[in-house]
Design a protein around this motif. Structure first.
Motif, mmCIF file in Angstrom:
data_model
loop_
_atom_site.group_PDB
_atom_site.id
_atom_site.type_symbol
_atom_site.label_atom_id
_atom_site.label_comp_id
_atom_site.label_asym_id
_atom_site.label_seq_id
_atom_site.Cartn_x
_atom_site.Cartn_y
_atom_site.Cartn_z
ATOM 1 N N ASP A 273 36.288 -30.553 -83.090
ATOM 2 C CA ASP A 273 36.306 -31.725 -83.981
ATOM 3 C C ASP A 273 35.219 -31.584 -85.038
ATOM 4 O O ASP A 273 34.089 -31.160 -84.739
ATOM 5 C CB ASP A 273 36.074 -33.017 -83.204
ATOM 6 C CG ASP A 273 37.297 -33.502 -82.439
ATOM 7 O OD1 ASP A 273 38.342 -32.815 -82.449
ATOM 8 O OD2 ASP A 273 37.201 -34.585 -81.818
ATOM 9 N N GLU B 86 42.330 -32.275 -95.334
ATOM 10 C CA GLU B 86 43.283 -31.160 -95.324
ATOM 11 C C GLU B 86 42.552 -29.826 -95.453
ATOM 12 O O GLU B 86 42.897 -28.842 -94.797
ATOM 13 C CB GLU B 86 44.307 -31.335 -96.434
ATOM 14 C CG GLU B 86 45.243 -32.517 -96.179
ATOM 15 C CD GLU B 86 46.096 -32.905 -97.386
ATOM 16 O OE1 GLU B 86 46.006 -32.234 -98.446
ATOM 17 O OE2 GLU B 86 46.840 -33.892 -97.262
ATOM 18 N N LEU C 11 40.857 -28.978 -92.059
ATOM 19 C CA LEU C 11 41.858 -28.541 -91.080
ATOM 20 C C LEU C 11 42.355 -27.131 -91.416
ATOM 21 O O LEU C 11 42.611 -26.325 -90.522
ATOM 22 C CB LEU C 11 43.012 -29.542 -91.012
ATOM 23 C CG LEU C 11 42.655 -30.914 -90.423
ATOM 24 C CD1 LEU C 11 43.804 -31.900 -90.628
ATOM 25 C CD2 LEU C 11 42.275 -30.813 -88.954
ATOM 26 N N PRO D 86 41.553 -23.588 -88.150
ATOM 27 C CA PRO D 86 42.841 -23.833 -87.497
ATOM 28 C C PRO D 86 42.712 -24.350 -86.067
ATOM 29 O O PRO D 86 43.650 -24.946 -85.543
ATOM 30 C CB PRO D 86 43.523 -22.460 -87.522
ATOM 31 C CG PRO D 86 42.873 -21.724 -88.653
ATOM 32 C CD PRO D 86 41.449 -22.218 -88.662
ATOM 33 N N CYS E 156 40.646 -26.708 -85.228
ATOM 34 C CA CYS E 156 40.253 -28.115 -85.338
ATOM 35 C C CYS E 156 41.503 -28.994 -85.373
ATOM 36 O O CYS E 156 42.400 -28.766 -86.179
ATOM 37 C CB CYS E 156 39.424 -28.332 -86.600
ATOM 38 S SG CYS E 156 38.986 -30.056 -86.898
ATOM 39 N N ASP E 157 41.538 -29.988 -84.491
ATOM 40 C CA ASP E 157 42.663 -30.931 -84.444
ATOM 41 C C ASP E 157 42.350 -32.257 -85.109
ATOM 42 O O ASP E 157 43.255 -33.040 -85.373
ATOM 43 C CB ASP E 157 43.057 -31.222 -82.988
ATOM 44 C CG ASP E 157 43.575 -29.991 -82.276
ATOM 45 O OD1 ASP E 157 44.291 -29.200 -82.911
ATOM 46 O OD2 ASP E 157 43.264 -29.822 -81.082
ATOM 47 N N ARG E 158 41.045 -32.538 -85.328
ATOM 48 C CA ARG E 158 40.670 -33.856 -85.838
ATOM 49 C C ARG E 158 39.451 -33.776 -86.748
ATOM 50 O O ARG E 158 38.488 -33.068 -86.451
ATOM 51 C CB ARG E 158 40.347 -34.794 -84.676
ATOM 52 C CG ARG E 158 41.486 -34.942 -83.710
ATOM 53 C CD ARG E 158 41.203 -35.927 -82.618
ATOM 54 N NE ARG E 158 40.196 -35.458 -81.675
ATOM 55 C CZ ARG E 158 40.169 -35.819 -80.408
ATOM 56 N NH1 ARG E 158 41.081 -36.638 -79.919
ATOM 57 N NH2 ARG E 158 39.223 -35.386 -79.603
ATOM 58 N N ARG F 69 41.204 -38.514 -88.606
ATOM 59 C CA ARG F 69 42.346 -37.904 -89.296
ATOM 60 C C ARG F 69 42.845 -36.787 -88.379
ATOM 61 O O ARG F 69 42.236 -35.716 -88.293
ATOM 62 C CB ARG F 69 41.917 -37.372 -90.650
ATOM 63 C CG ARG F 69 42.885 -36.438 -91.362
ATOM 64 C CD ARG F 69 44.277 -37.013 -91.586
ATOM 65 N NE ARG F 69 44.987 -36.264 -92.591
ATOM 66 C CZ ARG F 69 45.645 -35.118 -92.383
ATOM 67 N NH1 ARG F 69 45.700 -34.588 -91.185
ATOM 68 N NH2 ARG F 69 46.254 -34.515 -93.379
ATOM 69 N N ARG G 145 45.360 -33.806 -86.908
ATOM 70 C CA ARG G 145 46.295 -32.807 -87.430
ATOM 71 C C ARG G 145 47.724 -33.247 -87.120
ATOM 72 O O ARG G 145 48.620 -33.158 -87.955
ATOM 73 C CB ARG G 145 46.011 -31.439 -86.793
ATOM 74 C CG ARG G 145 46.846 -30.303 -87.380
ATOM 75 C CD ARG G 145 46.536 -28.982 -86.699
ATOM 76 N NE ARG G 145 45.194 -28.491 -86.964
ATOM 77 C CZ ARG G 145 44.842 -27.804 -88.052
ATOM 78 N NH1 ARG G 145 45.732 -27.534 -88.994
ATOM 79 N NH2 ARG G 145 43.604 -27.373 -88.205
ATOM 80 N N ARG G 146 47.941 -33.751 -85.885
ATOM 81 C CA ARG G 146 49.233 -34.259 -85.423
ATOM 82 C C ARG G 146 49.010 -35.593 -84.716
ATOM 83 O O ARG G 146 47.905 -35.848 -84.227
ATOM 84 C CB ARG G 146 49.878 -33.292 -84.434
ATOM 85 C CG ARG G 146 50.167 -31.884 -84.981
ATOM 86 C CD ARG G 146 50.468 -30.911 -83.869
ATOM 87 N NE ARG G 146 49.342 -30.741 -82.961
ATOM 88 C CZ ARG G 146 48.378 -29.840 -83.127
ATOM 89 N NH1 ARG G 146 48.404 -29.012 -84.160
ATOM 90 N NH2 ARG G 146 47.383 -29.755 -82.275
ATOM 91 N N ASP H 22 47.213 -35.689 -81.448
ATOM 92 C CA ASP H 22 45.799 -35.336 -81.430
ATOM 93 C C ASP H 22 44.877 -36.560 -81.459
ATOM 94 O O ASP H 22 43.666 -36.416 -81.363
ATOM 95 C CB ASP H 22 45.456 -34.413 -82.607
ATOM 96 C CG ASP H 22 46.147 -33.056 -82.497
ATOM 97 O OD1 ASP H 22 46.259 -32.554 -81.364
ATOM 98 O OD2 ASP H 22 46.582 -32.533 -83.529
#
Length: 195
Positions: free
Chosen positions: A109, A136, A139, A143, A145-147, A186, A188-189, A192
């Protein structure tokens, strides 16, 4: 320090510089020259000082930036729009920050602090556009990092609105020594988001 924190500190790299596309650009802030002059001047501006509380002497800012650059927890950077400096940011690894004790973070994170330098450039939608690009860009730069998270003061309504307009989702409030903060994430999906 927990075993997860120890592991993440050893295996997770320093925070990256966001990968930005035009009209945005980013560079690592230097603890001298024009970069230092900009950060020092901006931090003395009433719209920034009200929430950052860091209207420090130039020498202290030089030491602060140099300290960040010598370590691996915070990356200080300047963001420009069409080649003109717009904002100072600090990208940090949540696993190496006090924020780690306030929500179920993941080792990769990234956290974000931001100050738009000139008051005349606020209130025009630049903040939300920049925050979207920064999230963006971070992220993309990591790669794993999810949040990307932020914790602005809840009384800084324009900042909270800009983050949410840029796709950061409210995830509660935090009591920190100097403020009550809105935890904004924020992902990524969708999956997450913390539960």
């Amino acid at each position: 320090m927990t075993s997860v924190e120890r592991e993440s500190h050893v295996t997770v790299p320093a925070p990256p510089l966001p990968r930005l596309a035009g009209p945005w650009s980013a560079h690592v802030a230097r603890a001298e020259g024009t970069d230092l002059d900009l950060v020092h001047g901006w931090m003395r501006s009433p719209h920034i000082e009200a929430f950052w509380h860091q209207a420090w002497p130039r020498e202290r800012w030089a030491a602060e930036i140099a300290g960040h650059l010598a370590a691996d927890a915070v990356l200080p950077a300047l963001i420009s729009l069409d080649g003109r400096p717009l904002a100072y940011i600090e990208v940090y690894r949540v696993s190496r920050d006090r924020l780690a004790g306030h929500y179920p973070y993941r080792p990769h994170d990234l956290g974000l602090h931001i100050a738009i330098g000139e008051a005349s450039r606020t209130g025009q939608g630049l903040g939300r556009s920049l925050l979207r690009a920064l999230a963006e860009g971070l992220l993309a730069a990591d790669p794993a990092c999810d949040r990307v998270v932020a914790e602005p003061d809840i009384t800084n309504v324009p900042s909270v609105k800009a983050f949410t307009a840029a796709g950061f989702r409210p995830s509660g409030q935090l009591r920190l020594p100097e403020k009550t903060a809105a935890l904004l994430i924020r992902p990524r999906r969708q999956e997450d988001m913390p539960r």
